[in-house]
Design a protein around this motif. Sequence first.
Motif, PDB file in Angstrom:
ATOM      1  N   ALA A  31       0.711  -1.349   0.008  1.00  0.00           N
ATOM      2  CA  ALA A  31      -0.220   0.201   0.220  1.00  0.00           C
ATOM      3  C   ALA A  31       0.718   1.020  -0.051  1.00  0.00           C
ATOM      4  N   ALA A  32       2.002   0.993   0.953  1.00  0.00           N
ATOM      5  CA  ALA A  32       2.532   2.124   0.721  1.00  0.00           C
ATOM      6  C   ALA A  32       3.835   2.485  -0.508  1.00  0.00           C
ATOM      7  N   PHE A  33       3.620   1.878  -1.072  1.00  0.00           N
ATOM      8  CA  PHE A  33       4.512   1.634  -2.796  1.00  0.00           C
ATOM      9  C   PHE A  33       3.337   1.925  -3.830  1.00  0.00           C
ATOM     10  N   ALA A  34       2.247   1.639  -3.358  1.00  0.00           N
ATOM     11  CA  ALA A  34       0.957   2.099  -4.517  1.00  0.00           C
ATOM     12  C   ALA A  34       0.774   3.859  -4.784  1.00  0.00           C
ATOM     13  N   GLU A  35       0.852   4.231  -3.002  1.00  0.00           N
ATOM     14  CA  GLU A  35       0.908   5.915  -2.827  1.00  0.00           C
ATOM     15  C   GLU A  35       1.766   6.028  -3.087  1.00  0.00           C
ATOM     16  N   GLU A  36       3.261   6.122  -2.800  1.00  0.00           N
ATOM     17  CA  GLU A  36       4.388   6.836  -3.168  1.00  0.00           C
ATOM     18  C   GLU A  36       4.020   7.079  -5.249  1.00  0.00           C
ATOM     19  N   ALA A  37       3.766   5.476  -5.536  1.00  0.00           N
ATOM     20  CA  ALA A  37       3.314   5.836  -7.206  1.00  0.00           C
ATOM     21  C   ALA A  37       2.118   6.772  -8.068  1.00  0.00           C
ATOM     22  N   ILE A  38       1.213   6.261  -6.859  1.00  0.00           N
ATOM     23  CA  ILE A  38       0.351   7.125  -7.518  1.00  0.00           C
ATOM     24  C   ILE A  38       1.066   9.044  -7.285  1.00  0.00           C
ATOM     25  N   GLU A  39       1.534   8.972  -5.720  1.00  0.00           N
ATOM     26  CA  GLU A  39       1.977  10.430  -5.676  1.00  0.00           C
ATOM     27  C   GLU A  39       3.382  10.985  -7.170  1.00  0.00           C
ATOM     28  N   ARG A  40       3.847   9.954  -7.198  1.00  0.00           N
ATOM     29  CA  ARG A  40       4.973  10.469  -8.331  1.00  0.00           C
ATOM     30  C   ARG A  40       4.212  10.449  -9.575  1.00  0.00           C
ATOM     31  N   ARG A  41       2.883   9.851  -9.861  1.00  0.00           N
ATOM     32  CA  ARG A  41       2.745   9.604 -11.073  1.00  0.00           C
ATOM     33  C   ARG A  41       1.751  11.567 -11.534  1.00  0.00           C
ATOM     34  N   VAL A  42       1.018  11.813 -10.347  1.00  0.00           N
ATOM     35  CA  VAL A  42       0.955  13.220  -9.677  1.00  0.00           C
ATOM     36  C   VAL A  42       1.680  14.221 -10.108  1.00  0.00           C
ATOM     37  N   LYS A  43       2.187  13.929  -9.756  1.00  0.00           N
ATOM     38  CA  LYS A  43       3.773  15.183  -9.477  1.00  0.00           C
ATOM     39  C   LYS A  43       4.451  15.316 -10.907  1.00  0.00           C
ATOM     40  N   LEU A  44       4.301  14.168 -11.734  1.00  0.00           N
ATOM     41  CA  LEU A  44       4.712  14.408 -12.843  1.00  0.00           C
ATOM     42  C   LEU A  44       4.203  14.758 -14.468  1.00  0.00           C
ATOM     43  N   THR A  45       2.704  14.269 -13.412  1.00  0.00           N
ATOM     44  CA  THR A  45       1.593  15.028 -14.256  1.00  0.00           C
ATOM     45  C   THR A  45       1.663  16.289 -14.497  1.00  0.00           C
ATOM     46  N   ARG A  46       1.519  16.708 -13.577  1.00  0.00           N
ATOM     47  CA  ARG A  46       1.105  18.535 -13.113  1.00  0.00           C
ATOM     48  C   ARG A  46       2.873  19.032 -13.498  1.00  0.00           C
ATOM     49  N   PHE A  47       3.891  18.444 -13.291  1.00  0.00           N
ATOM     50  CA  PHE A  47       4.766  19.322 -14.109  1.00  0.00           C
ATOM     51  C   PHE A  47       5.021  19.765 -15.346  1.00  0.00           C
ATOM     52  N   SER A  48       4.305  17.792 -16.250  1.00  0.00           N
ATOM     53  CA  SER A  48       4.455  17.906 -17.162  1.00  0.00           C
ATOM     54  C   SER A  48       3.369  18.991 -18.059  1.00  0.00           C
ATOM     55  N   ARG A  49       2.377  18.918 -17.654  1.00  0.00           N
ATOM     56  CA  ARG A  49       1.314  19.786 -17.984  1.00  0.00           C
ATOM     57  C   ARG A  49       1.817  21.310 -17.653  1.00  0.00           C
ATOM     58  N   ARG A  50       2.263  21.613 -16.627  1.00  0.00           N
ATOM     59  CA  ARG A  50       3.071  22.952 -16.366  1.00  0.00           C
ATOM     60  C   ARG A  50       4.200  23.402 -17.790  1.00  0.00           C
ATOM     61  N   ARG A  51       4.666  22.646 -18.001  1.00  0.00           N
ATOM     62  CA  ARG A  51       5.803  22.281 -19.394  1.00  0.00           C
ATOM     63  C   ARG A  51       5.001  22.962 -20.348  1.00  0.00           C
ATOM     64  N   LEU A  52       4.345  21.981 -20.743  1.00  0.00           N
ATOM     65  CA  LEU A  52       2.984  22.129 -21.518  1.00  0.00           C
ATOM     66  C   LEU A  52       3.361  23.332 -21.836  1.00  0.00           C
ATOM     67  N   HIS A  53       2.311  23.780 -20.767  1.00  0.00           N
ATOM     68  CA  HIS A  53       1.703  25.308 -21.108  1.00  0.00           C
ATOM     69  C   HIS A  53       2.135  26.482 -21.013  1.00  0.00           C
ATOM     70  N   SER A  54       3.707  26.092 -20.729  1.00  0.00           N
ATOM     71  CA  SER A  54       4.635  27.509 -20.770  1.00  0.00           C
ATOM     72  C   SER A  54       5.327  27.135 -21.681  1.00  0.00           C
ATOM     73  N   THR A  55       5.166  26.358 -22.470  1.00  0.00           N
ATOM     74  CA  THR A  55       5.519  25.902 -23.798  1.00  0.00           C
ATOM     75  C   THR A  55       4.984  26.585 -24.451  1.00  0.00           C
ATOM     76  N   LEU A  56       2.972  26.589 -24.315  1.00  0.00           N
ATOM     77  CA  LEU A  56       1.957  27.130 -25.507  1.00  0.00           C
ATOM     78  C   LEU A  56       2.507  28.271 -24.886  1.00  0.00           C
ATOM     79  N   VAL A  57       2.368  28.666 -23.577  1.00  0.00           N
ATOM     80  CA  VAL A  57       2.550  30.364 -23.941  1.00  0.00           C
ATOM     81  C   VAL A  57       3.269  31.145 -24.693  1.00  0.00           C
ATOM     82  N   GLY A  58       4.327  30.606 -23.991  1.00  0.00           N
ATOM     83  CA  GLY A  58       6.009  31.504 -24.675  1.00  0.00           C
ATOM     84  C   GLY A  58       5.619  31.171 -26.237  1.00  0.00           C
TER      85      GLY A  58
END
Length: 173
Positions: free
Chosen positions: A74-101
């Motif tokens: 359960a701890a491993f699964a929770e950590e994997a979900i947190e990583r996926r959420v963080k990377l999704t946020r990062f990729s969205r921010r990166r994509l949006h910043s690129t689009l805005v630029g």
Amino acid sequence: ARGFSHWHETSKEAIELRVKLTRFMKKLRSAALVNALSRWSQMAVQSRRITGLLTKAAMKTIMRCVLQVYNRWAAFAEEAIERRVKLTRFSRRRLHSTLVGSYTSWEEMVVEAKRTRMRLARCVRKTRSRAMAGTLAAWIDTAAEAAHTRRVLHRALHKSEHRALVRFFRVWV
């Protein structure tokens, strides 16, 4: 006749003695059998009780191990979900910043192109000479080709950045 009656009485006594001894032996046998059965019954009850206690102890140990394994998973699964959420946020921010630029630079380019067109149009109106018009047309074609090349290179650069980001995300996932 006296011998016969004595023999008869002796044999009668012997038969009675034999019957009594047989009864006594049966009682002895059944008492021993009862004792043996009683001991066997007690041992079976005790064996069942010990088996029950051992089963309970084993189940506690097994459940403790299963609970530890589940908690780790359960701890491993929770950590994997947190990583996926963080990377999704990062990729969205990166994509949006690129689009805005990209949009900002495109808008600036459009404004600059309009200014250039206006200047060139004024210049063309002022200079109606044929020699100057041919040179100006060649320069406009070159400028348009340079702008087109710049756009193509800009798109290629963004595509390669996007591919690198996608590869990184796939490796991570």
